[in-house]
Design an enzyme around this catalytic site. Structure first.
Site, PDB file in Angstrom:
ATOM      1  N   HIS A 135      39.108 -51.216  13.546  1.00 32.37           N
ATOM      2  CA  HIS A 135      39.726 -50.164  12.990  1.00 32.37           C
ATOM      3  C   HIS A 135      41.200 -50.194  12.798  1.00 32.37           C
ATOM      4  O   HIS A 135      41.776 -49.306  12.486  1.00 32.37           O
ATOM      5  CB  HIS A 135      39.183 -48.718  13.340  1.00 32.37           C
ATOM      6  CG  HIS A 135      38.022 -48.239  13.136  1.00 32.37           C
ATOM      7  ND1 HIS A 135      36.881 -48.764  13.794  1.00 32.37           N
ATOM      8  CD2 HIS A 135      37.159 -47.348  12.169  1.00 32.37           C
ATOM      9  CE1 HIS A 135      35.672 -48.149  13.359  1.00 32.37           C
ATOM     10  NE2 HIS A 135      35.917 -47.515  12.385  1.00 32.37           N
ATOM     11  N   GLU A 152      29.228 -53.270   1.615  1.00 30.44           N
ATOM     12  CA  GLU A 152      30.431 -53.893   0.794  1.00 30.44           C
ATOM     13  C   GLU A 152      30.287 -54.721  -0.092  1.00 30.44           C
ATOM     14  O   GLU A 152      31.083 -54.919  -1.062  1.00 30.44           O
ATOM     15  CB  GLU A 152      31.471 -54.168   1.765  1.00 30.44           C
ATOM     16  CG  GLU A 152      32.055 -52.933   3.097  1.00 30.44           C
ATOM     17  CD  GLU A 152      30.816 -52.496   3.977  1.00 30.44           C
ATOM     18  OE1 GLU A 152      29.928 -53.222   4.188  1.00 30.44           O
ATOM     19  OE2 GLU A 152      31.000 -51.314   4.600  1.00 30.44           O
TER      20      GLU A 152
HETATM   21  C1  LIG Z   1      30.148 -52.584   7.597  1.00 33.59           C
HETATM   22  C2  LIG Z   1      30.636 -51.317   7.993  1.00 33.59           C
HETATM   23  N1  LIG Z   1      30.896 -50.525   6.883  1.00 33.59           N
HETATM   24  C3  LIG Z   1      31.435 -49.448   6.997  1.00 33.59           C
HETATM   25  C4  LIG Z   1      31.644 -48.835   8.192  1.00 33.59           C
HETATM   26  C5  LIG Z   1      32.038 -47.370   8.477  1.00 33.59           C
HETATM   27  N2  LIG Z   1      30.982 -46.489   9.095  1.00 33.59           N
HETATM   28  C6  LIG Z   1      30.797 -46.399   9.963  1.00 33.59           C
HETATM   29  S1  LIG Z   1      29.519 -45.568  10.755  1.00 33.59           S
HETATM   30  C7  LIG Z   1      28.989 -45.587   8.908  1.00 33.59           C
HETATM   31  C8  LIG Z   1      27.624 -44.862   8.654  1.00 33.59           C
HETATM   32  C9  LIG Z   1      26.608 -45.369   9.147  1.00 33.59           C
HETATM   33  O1  LIG Z   1      25.574 -44.822   8.749  1.00 33.59           O
HETATM   34  P1  LIG Z   1      23.962 -45.262   9.596  1.00 33.59           P
HETATM   35  O2  LIG Z   1      23.845 -46.699   9.281  1.00 33.59           O
HETATM   36  O3  LIG Z   1      23.044 -44.338   8.898  1.00 33.59           O
HETATM   37  O4  LIG Z   1      24.058 -44.913  10.976  1.00 33.59           O
HETATM   38  P2  LIG Z   1      24.599 -43.392  11.646  1.00 33.59           P
HETATM   39  O5  LIG Z   1      26.187 -43.603  11.747  1.00 33.59           O
HETATM   40  O6  LIG Z   1      24.111 -42.384  10.894  1.00 33.59           O
HETATM   41  O7  LIG Z   1      23.810 -43.593  13.082  1.00 33.59           O
HETATM   42  C10 LIG Z   1      29.835 -45.968   8.279  1.00 33.59           C
HETATM   43  C11 LIG Z   1      30.069 -46.090   6.809  1.00 33.59           C
HETATM   44  C12 LIG Z   1      31.220 -49.586   9.318  1.00 33.59           C
HETATM   45  N3  LIG Z   1      31.262 -49.230  10.832  1.00 33.59           N
HETATM   46  N4  LIG Z   1      30.855 -50.813   9.024  1.00 33.59           N
END
Ligand SMILES: Cc1ncc(C[n+]2csc(CCOP(=O)(O)OP(=O)(O)O)c2C)c(N)n1
Lengths: 358, 316
Positions: free
Chosen positions: B124, B55
């Protein structure tokens, strides 16, 4: 004058092949009972995932992040820990949490929207779920430094996804870990996607493991669907950390077979063909083939295992659903050690209203 | 509201090729709430940018783009994940014009869904508009329905300064309104009197407007409902005119009570309208607690507490 001052390479480790055969040279020592136990946790994680999907569709629990396909990464890594070690998780490691003693009913309770699910009994060394991506590795570094100051020879392992490695906080955590030589093992579950964004759009680098090198400690890439490789890499990393040789980064190359969460529809951004290809590399099938090849497993044992797991899950579902509803105090009780006047006022006004409503 | 916001983006992007959209999953996925649905197909990946998951990077890069003449519209997936970018917003976006003595500006929009009532996971559901409203140099806009959402988003995109555009996800799909297909704007900094009345003034914004309407239906009095729509700059004239007429005020927000934007409105009324008041100003708000998980969120959010608050002020 020009000269090369540094050169790097990144190792990749695979032990268990797709056909269930294994590379004896790298195979870590595991007894038959241990291998069966690893298999048990992987299947338990898978079955719990399936049951939770089903509960979510029926509205009995809320949104959660399935871990189907990633069982080897989380179970294999957590299995390399000693009881005194700690896990600082994100939100997609149920396999590893189960290994560390996460009570299933509490896990369900949390996803049913009840905070009491997060209050784990003492002795279960799991830090609370961290949803803000990429933020928790720093806590692992702090935990590890603190434990070292207290002369407790323990190791902290932290989980995050490929997407998490794009957050600034992640890089600061890595840098701190390197500088302070913290006894931390960073486990990146590279499941190829951060929601819809593929791994190739997260970093130009060809591996995620190599990120560790720029912070001055080793990074290794392992086949994340090969539970022996994950276990071996983590075991080595844990030993390094415990012996005072600093942090290690492990990139588990795996795949999220399900949707990102129950609120996601992965078919919008990836091809079924790709999912099918990865399904063939299913970590559970692979370990089962190994067990069968080695004559360590029979159809009878499989049946007994499935029955045992189903019973464990059903009894946890019951216990979750029989839990009396939380009371409004729960919202206020844990804000501070001592409740300040304004919270006391807010709580009693809320209670007045609720009792009037009755 | 989702499709109104989507239309605003489409319309504005057709009109101004300097507009780019950046965020996590805004491309092929169309955003996790589908606000950017179809944009990528129409405008391509140079203008609809799926970013890495960072972000601070998203907003920082957008600030650079804005300074260089683009009009970035950032999507932060949930307001609870906007904090890594807080530094960029406070330390740079809000200050660029002042710091460069007007040479640079930062025409940036940060759209982000906020608020509870959707039985979500931790982080959320919160409502932290007051944090942004506190920052000198930022504007803060919160629509309450589809029609306003489209007009206000168009204004935010055309605005020469950074705008935080908080979207009430609880009513993303809950309110149906006629929305013109063509682009139109609603001025930033103008409140809307949703309903005229003489006995009490109810001031709110975002998802709470719907709750306020329901509460008003349950009381036997003539209530005036004001949707402030913009927290900063606040249209205080509309509020004061109403207070002069009714002498009674209820401010409703789902954000925590202490330091919430209701406190700002209450002090403005106290400063400029004290002698018109016939009852103490009442705030109905969320509690000073962490927003609870699903099982307790009903207890957290103002609902029948609004009706009770209005009654109390009327009976004073
Ligand atoms: C700081 C932040 N930004 C956005 C989100 C929304 N979000 C939740 S999971 C996710 C993707 C995460 O991807 P990754 O780190 O590859 O882990 P995965 O979910 O694939 O296990 C996002 C964008 C969040 N939880 N925290």
């Amino acid at each position: 004058m020009q000269k090369t001052v540094e050169k790097f390479s990144v190792l990749y480790l695979q032990i268990l092949m797709g056909n269930g055969e294994c590379d004896e040279k790298d195979m870590p020592y595991l007894s038959k009972r241990q291998i069966q136990e690893i298999y048990f946790f992987m299947v338990l994680a898978r079955k719990l995932d399936e049951r939770m999907l089903n509960l979510q569709r029926q509205g009995r629990i809320g949104t959660f992040a399935p871990s189907k396909g990633q069982e080897a990464s989380s179970v294999g890594s957590a299995y390399a820990l000693e009881p005194k070690d700690w896990i600082i998780p994100s939100f997609r490691e149920i396999g590893g949490l189960l290994v560390r003693g996460m009570p299933i009913d509490q896990y369900l309770l949390y996803y049913a929207g009840d905070e009491r699910g997060s209050n784990l009994p003492k002795g279960i060394n799991i830090f609370p779920t961290s949803i803000p991506v990429g933020t928790q590795p720093a806590h692992a570094v702090g935990f590890a430094i603190a434990a070292r100051m207290k002369k407790e020879n323990l190791v902290v392992i932290t989980y995050f996804g490929d997407g998490g490695t794009s957050e600034g906080d992640f890089h600061e955590a890595m840098n701190f870990a390197g500088i302070f030589f913290a006894p931390v093992v960073f486990i990146c579950q590279n499941n190829q996607y951060a929601i819809s964004v593929p791994r190739s759009k997260q970093t130009r680098a060809s591996t995620i493991a190599q990120k560790a090198i720029s912070y001055g400690f080793p990074g290794i890439q392992v086949d994340g669907n090969d539970v022996f490789a994950v276990y071996k890499a983590t075991l080595d990393a844990v030993k390094r950390a415990r012996d005072g040789n600093g942090p290690t980064f492990i990139e588990c190359v795996t795949y999220r077979l399900g949707d990102h969460t129950t609120a996601d529809d992965a078919s919008k951004y990836r091809q079924q063909k790709e999912v099918d290809e990865w399904s063939k590399k299913d970590p559970i099938l692979r370990l089962r083939k190994y067990l069968e090849n080695m004559k360590m497993w029979s159809a009878k044992e499989e049946d007994a295992l499935l029955k045992d797991i189903a019973e464990k899950i059903e009894s946890a579902v019951k216990s979750m659903e029989n839990k009396e509803p939380p009371c409004v105090d729960d919202m206020f009780k844990f804000m501070y050690e001592k409740m300040p006047w304004y919270l006391q006022e807010q709580l009693s006004s809320l209670k007045e209203r609720t009792s009037e409503g009755e | 509201m989702v499709s109104a916001l989507n239309q605003a983006l489409f319309c504005e992007m057709e009109l101004d090729e300097n507009i780019v959209v950046l965020g996590e999953d805004v491309g092929i996925d169309g955003g996790v709430f589908r606000v950017t649905e179809g944009l990528w197909q129409r405008f391509g990946s140079e203008r609809i940018i799926d970013t890495p998951l960072g972000e601070s990077g998203i907003v920082g890069v957008a600030i650079g783009m804005a300074a260089y003449g683009l009009r970035p519209v950032v999507e932060i997936q949930f307001s609870g994940f906007s904090y890594p970018a807080f530094d960029q917003l406070i330390s740079h976006a809000s200050r660029l014009r002042n710091r460069s003595r007007g040479r640079f500006s930062c025409p940036l929009v940060v759209r982000t869904p906020y608020g509870g009532g959707v039985r979500a996971l931790e982080h959320h559901s919160e409502s932290m508009e007051a944090l942004y409203a506190h920052v000198p140099g930022l504007k803060v806009v919160i629509p309450s329905g589809p029609y306003d959402a489209k007009g206000l988003l168009s204004s935010a995109i055309r605005d020469p300064d950074p705008v935080i555009f908080y979207e009430p996800k609880r009513v993303y799909r809950a309110i149906k309104e006629e929305v013109p297909e063509k682009a139109y704007t609603i001025p930033i900094g103008e409140a809307k009197v949703i309903q005229n009345g003489n006995d009490v003034t109810i001031i709110s914004w975002g998802a709470m407007i719907r709750e306020c309407k329901e509460a008003i239906d349950k009381i036997d009095a003539s209530a005036e409902l004001i949707d402030i729509r913009t927290l900063k700059p606040l249209d205080f004239k509309t509020i004061l005119n109403s207070v002069k007429k009714t002498g009674r005020v209820v401010i409703v927000h789902e954000a925590p009570r202490t330091g919430g934007f209701g406190a700002e409105i209450a002090s403005l009324i106290a400063e400029h309208g004290l002698l018109h008041l016939e009852a103490p100003i009442m705030r109905v708000t969320g509690f000073d607690t962490i927003f609870p998980l699903a099982k307790l969120e009903k207890s957290y959010l103002p609902d029948e507490r609004i009706t009770a608050g209005i009654k109390k002020v009327l009976e004073f």
